[in-house]
Write a protein that holds these residues in place. Structure first.
Motif, PDB file in Angstrom:
ATOM      1  N   TYR A  27      -8.154  12.730   7.592  1.00  0.00           N
ATOM      2  CA  TYR A  27      -7.758  12.381   8.974  1.00  0.00           C
ATOM      3  C   TYR A  27      -6.789  13.296   9.815  1.00  0.00           C
ATOM      4  CZ  TYR A  27      -9.286   7.743   7.477  1.00  0.00           C
ATOM      5  OH  TYR A  27     -10.343   6.747   6.277  1.00  0.00           O
ATOM      6  N   ARG A  73      -7.448   5.451  17.038  1.00  0.00           N
ATOM      7  CA  ARG A  73      -6.256   4.847  16.038  1.00  0.00           C
ATOM      8  C   ARG A  73      -6.762   4.362  15.173  1.00  0.00           C
ATOM      9  NH1 ARG A  73      -0.183   3.638  17.910  1.00  0.00           N
ATOM     10  NH2 ARG A  73      -0.875   1.676  18.180  1.00  0.00           N
ATOM     11  N   LEU A  74      -6.372   4.461  13.463  1.00  0.00           N
ATOM     12  CA  LEU A  74      -6.678   4.209  12.685  1.00  0.00           C
ATOM     13  C   LEU A  74      -5.591   3.249  11.973  1.00  0.00           C
ATOM     14  CD1 LEU A  74      -9.706   6.382  11.062  1.00  0.00           C
ATOM     15  CD2 LEU A  74      -9.466   4.704  12.692  1.00  0.00           C
ATOM     16  N   GLY A  75      -4.455   3.558  12.014  1.00  0.00           N
ATOM     17  CA  GLY A  75      -3.348   2.850  11.182  1.00  0.00           C
ATOM     18  C   GLY A  75      -2.543   4.156  11.489  1.00  0.00           C
ATOM     19  N   THR A  76      -1.022   3.149  10.903  1.00  0.00           N
ATOM     20  CA  THR A  76       0.420   4.008  11.630  1.00  0.00           C
ATOM     21  C   THR A  76       1.439   3.129  10.701  1.00  0.00           C
ATOM     22  OG1 THR A  76       0.170   3.047  14.139  1.00  0.00           O
ATOM     23  CG2 THR A  76       2.287   3.671  13.889  1.00  0.00           C
ATOM     24  N   ARG A 133      -5.454  12.100   2.765  1.00  0.00           N
ATOM     25  CA  ARG A 133      -5.010  10.610   2.495  1.00  0.00           C
ATOM     26  C   ARG A 133      -5.504  10.291   1.208  1.00  0.00           C
ATOM     27  NH1 ARG A 133      -5.232   4.043   5.072  1.00  0.00           N
ATOM     28  NH2 ARG A 133      -4.493   3.370   3.680  1.00  0.00           N
ATOM     29  N   GLU A 180       1.042  -1.430  -0.426  1.00  0.00           N
ATOM     30  CA  GLU A 180       0.674  -0.198  -0.010  1.00  0.00           C
ATOM     31  C   GLU A 180       1.144   1.243  -0.506  1.00  0.00           C
ATOM     32  OE1 GLU A 180      -3.620   1.893   3.076  1.00  0.00           O
ATOM     33  OE2 GLU A 180      -2.374   0.386   3.512  1.00  0.00           O
ATOM     34  N   ASP A 239       1.521   8.815  12.686  1.00  0.00           N
ATOM     35  CA  ASP A 239      -0.075   8.077  13.053  1.00  0.00           C
ATOM     36  C   ASP A 239      -0.852   8.337  12.259  1.00  0.00           C
ATOM     37  OD1 ASP A 239       1.517   5.900  14.005  1.00  0.00           O
ATOM     38  OD2 ASP A 239       1.424   7.023  16.149  1.00  0.00           O
TER      39      ASP A 239
END
Length: 706
Positions: A89, A110-113, A77, A30, A99
């Motif tokens: 975000y 937290r949706l992603g890192t 994003r 990704e 993050d």
């Protein structure tokens, strides 16, 4: 640290490195694009002074609540798939991760890192755009790339991390012993130095400092190239003197170091873009740099002040080359000119291309002289001379005969004949021509007749050390003073006394020792005064004898005097050889000698006692099986079943000259003839067939590593 407008691509994948990825690969991981919300509504560029704050200098394992410094901002994003989606975000940038959360509230989900490691890089442009623009230079597409990647463009602000991915604090990239930090730290410092160029009154010290750091820290060379490309892209005031400083440093870099293949490709892309503005200063610098990149080899030292001045104005340097005697010539050289090129140009100028002998450039000083390797860059030679020579006026670059292969073929009317005479006279003055004192006085008188004509009481006479070997005069005086000398009474008494009585213990010991020492020092001063007095007397006597002989040469022409001079010199069987001092010599039979001369000539290598005309031993090249460095300062020659070892500090010069003579022998023989000669090239004396080697050019001076 504040963050004002972030517009860049981030990508993390195993084994990925900046500019090193094949853009034709299939996307398996990704990748996503971050855009400032304001960027989606404005068509202008975001402020890029802070874009590098997203690159992390150190890796730190801390939670969000524990982080002492974080960067937070609403960003969009951009998720690329079958269609492009933009989602908003709350992004938090820490020292080891990026993050994104559902919102700015504390405790938000937290949706992603994205973990920021040494595998995480900033890329430009994306893969599809790279395919579209490669070798096409579509202005619209290129403009789009730069507008959406501010990391590529000029910035007023500082960098907080390198443009290229370096290991975090890796010890192998530190040079603390030389005062440097890690490569990442030095990269950030160097960008600050680059920005100081814009306002510096004298930019050369800064340029030299940047080049010196790149000389020591090789990984930084690609980094500095990327920084300079960045600072010369989309500059607000591209035609100002401040902006041209970046181009001037890029010019100096291109003449000193080559970037890696990937960065070199990117640099050429950048130069082609700049060349689309013809007849501008940027276009002139871009063309100069493009040509330099085709010729540049890695330099051994940083360019000198004078060279940098010439590079900043895209001009060549003026180099003075001296001939044997008073003559000289001036040549224009670039940062890429080699010694062989200079030799070739001088030979063309003097009509020496058809000579059977070979020539070389020499570094000459009042105390030493050494040949310059044919592949050496003249710019490096000039820079080394400036650094190492205390008095630059004493140092000079000379063009001289190197291998005297055929002295008989030299025409008496040619300049080569003059070179032969001048170099022969240098040997006489240095004491490298063994001859009796009467012959040496005659040679001195002929020298005066050649340079000054017939004797005249009004003619200024040169000093004796320019006519006669001073070592011979000094040795004769020392011999006369070597007899027993009368000692002061105090010393005579002291020598007759036993040691216990000579230095009694007690209060007066120091006073007695001081008195004896004073007497010894006084005696030494008296001996020095006596020696100088005797030297003056002997010098006056020798000079008088030379003048008398000079008077007897009245009417001799310059040509006849030169021929008579060389006729006397050729009486020595070793005429034409180059002598090197040898500290000691050991043969395989066990014989041992000290303080000898090793003579390297066109046909043989010979050993002489210093000052003696007859050779102790002579080895024709046909008998030599191998030669090279045996150990440390030991030179080894193998002839049949015999090994000869020499202790000398002139290893490089001896190897270089013997290689040149062997090359000349190969050129003179038929290529199909087998030559049973081997050459030692390393500390372990190895063998290699000369017949299998490609014959060098006339001016090539092979220089094997010692």
């Amino acid at each position: 640290m504040p963050l004002q407008g972030v517009c860049w691509f981030l990508c993390c994948r195993q084994g990925f490195s900046l500019l090193g990825r094949d853009y034709g690969e299939k996307e398996e991981e990704e990748s996503f694009e971050l855009r400032n919300k304001e960027d989606s509504t404005s068509n202008g560029r975001s402020e890029v002074s802070e874009e590098m704050k997203s690159l992390i200098i150190e890796k730190n394992k801390m939670g969000l609540e524990e982080e002492s410094e974080v960067l937070v901002k609403w960003l969009l994003r951009v998720v690329r798939g079958n269609w492009i989606k933009q989602r908003r975000y709350w992004f938090v940038l820490t020292q080891d991760s990026l993050d994104y959360y559902s919102g700015p509230e504390k405790g938000a989900r937290r949706l992603g890192t994205l973990v920021l490691t040494n595998l995480c890089s900033v890329i430009w442009p994306d893969k599809q755009m790279y395919k579209e623009t490669e070798n096409k230079f579509n202005p619209e597409v290129v403009e789009h790339i730069y507008q959406h990647n501010p990391i590529l463009k000029y910035t007023h602000g500082p960098l907080y991390a390198p443009l290229l991915p370096f290991p975090y604090g890796s010890l192998e990239h530190t040079h603390s012993g030389k005062g440097y930090g890690s490569v990442r730290e030095e990269a950030v410092k160097l960008f600050n130095c680059l920005q100081q160029l814009e306002s510096a009154q004298e930019p050369i010290p800064i340029i030299q400092g940047v080049l010196q750091t790149c000389l020591v820290l090789r990984p930084l060379r690609d980094e500095i190239y990327c920084q300079l490309v960045k600072q010369t892209s989309y500059t607000p005031a591209p035609y100002t003197a401040a902006h041209l400083r970046y181009w001037q440093l890029l010019t100096c870099m291109s003449c000193t170091f080559l970037p890696g293949p990937t960065v070199l490709k990117y640099l050429r892309f950048h130069l082609k873009i700049q060349s689309q503005s013809p007849e501008s200063e940027m276009d002139n610098y871009a063309s100069f740099i493009s040509e330099a990149l085709e010729k540049t080899k890695c330099r051994e030292c940083v360019p000198s002040w004078e060279e940098i001045q010439m590079l900043m104005s895209r001009e060549e340097m003026l180099c003075t080359v001296h001939y044997p005697g008073p003559g000289s010539c001036q040549l224009y050289i670039s940062s890429h000119t080699t010694a062989n090129e200079v030799i070739r140009r001088i030979q063309e100028k003097l009509g020496l291309l058809e000579s059977k002998n070979t020539f070389a450039l020499f570094e000459h000083n009042a105390l030493w002289e050494q040949p310059v390797a044919g592949s050496a860059l003249i710019a490096d030679v000039l820079t080394f001379s400036t650094k190492e020579t205390e008095s630059k006026s004493q140092w000079k670059l000379c063009f001289k005969l190197y291998c005297l292969l055929d002295a008989d073929s030299i025409s008496v009317d040619s300049i080569e004949y003059l070179f032969l005479f001048e170099q022969c006279h240098e040997m006489v003055v240095r004491g490298h021509l063994p001859a009796c004192e009467e012959d040496l006085q005659t040679l001195a008188a002929l020298r005066l007749q050649i340079t000054m004509g017939d004797f005249s009481t009004h003619a200024p006479c040169p000093p004796l050390d320019e006519l006669f070997p001073g070592d011979m005069l000094e040795a004769r005086v020392l011999m006369s003073l070597s007899g027993p000398q009368a000692l002061p009474p105090c010393l005579v008494a002291a020598q007759c006394c036993p040691t216990s009585q000579r230095f009694p213990k007690g209060l007066l010991t120091g006073a007695l020792w001081s008195h004896t020492t004073t007497a010894v020092n006084k005696r030494k001063v008296e001996q020095d005064i006596c020696l100088r007095s005797r030297l003056k007397e002997e010098a006056a006597a020798v000079m008088g004898a030379i003048l008398e002989r000079w008077k007897g040469l009245a009417g001799y022409s310059r040509r006849d005097s030169m021929a008579a001079y060389l006729a006397i010199a050729r009486q020595w069987s070793g005429f034409g050889c180059t002598l090197y001092e040898v500290d000691f010599y050991i043969s395989s039979t066990g014989s041992f000698s000290q303080k000898l001369w090793l003579g390297v000539a066109a046909t043989s290598v010979s050993l002489y006692r210093q000052g003696e005309a007859e050779a102790l031993e002579s080895l024709p090249y046909g008998q030599i099986c191998s030669y090279g460095v045996s150990d440390g300062n030991t030179f080894k020659i193998t002839a049949g079943d015999r090994d000869l070892l020499f202790e000398t500090s002139k290893l490089t010069e001896i190897m270089q000259l013997m290689n040149a003579y062997f090359s000349a022998i190969r050129r003179q023989r038929d290529k199909s003839e087998d030559v049973d000669v081997t050459i030692a090239e390393s500390t372990e004396v190895g063998c290699r067939q000369l017949a299998s080697m490609q014959p060098p050019t006339l001016l090539e001076l092979p220089s094997h590593p010692v």
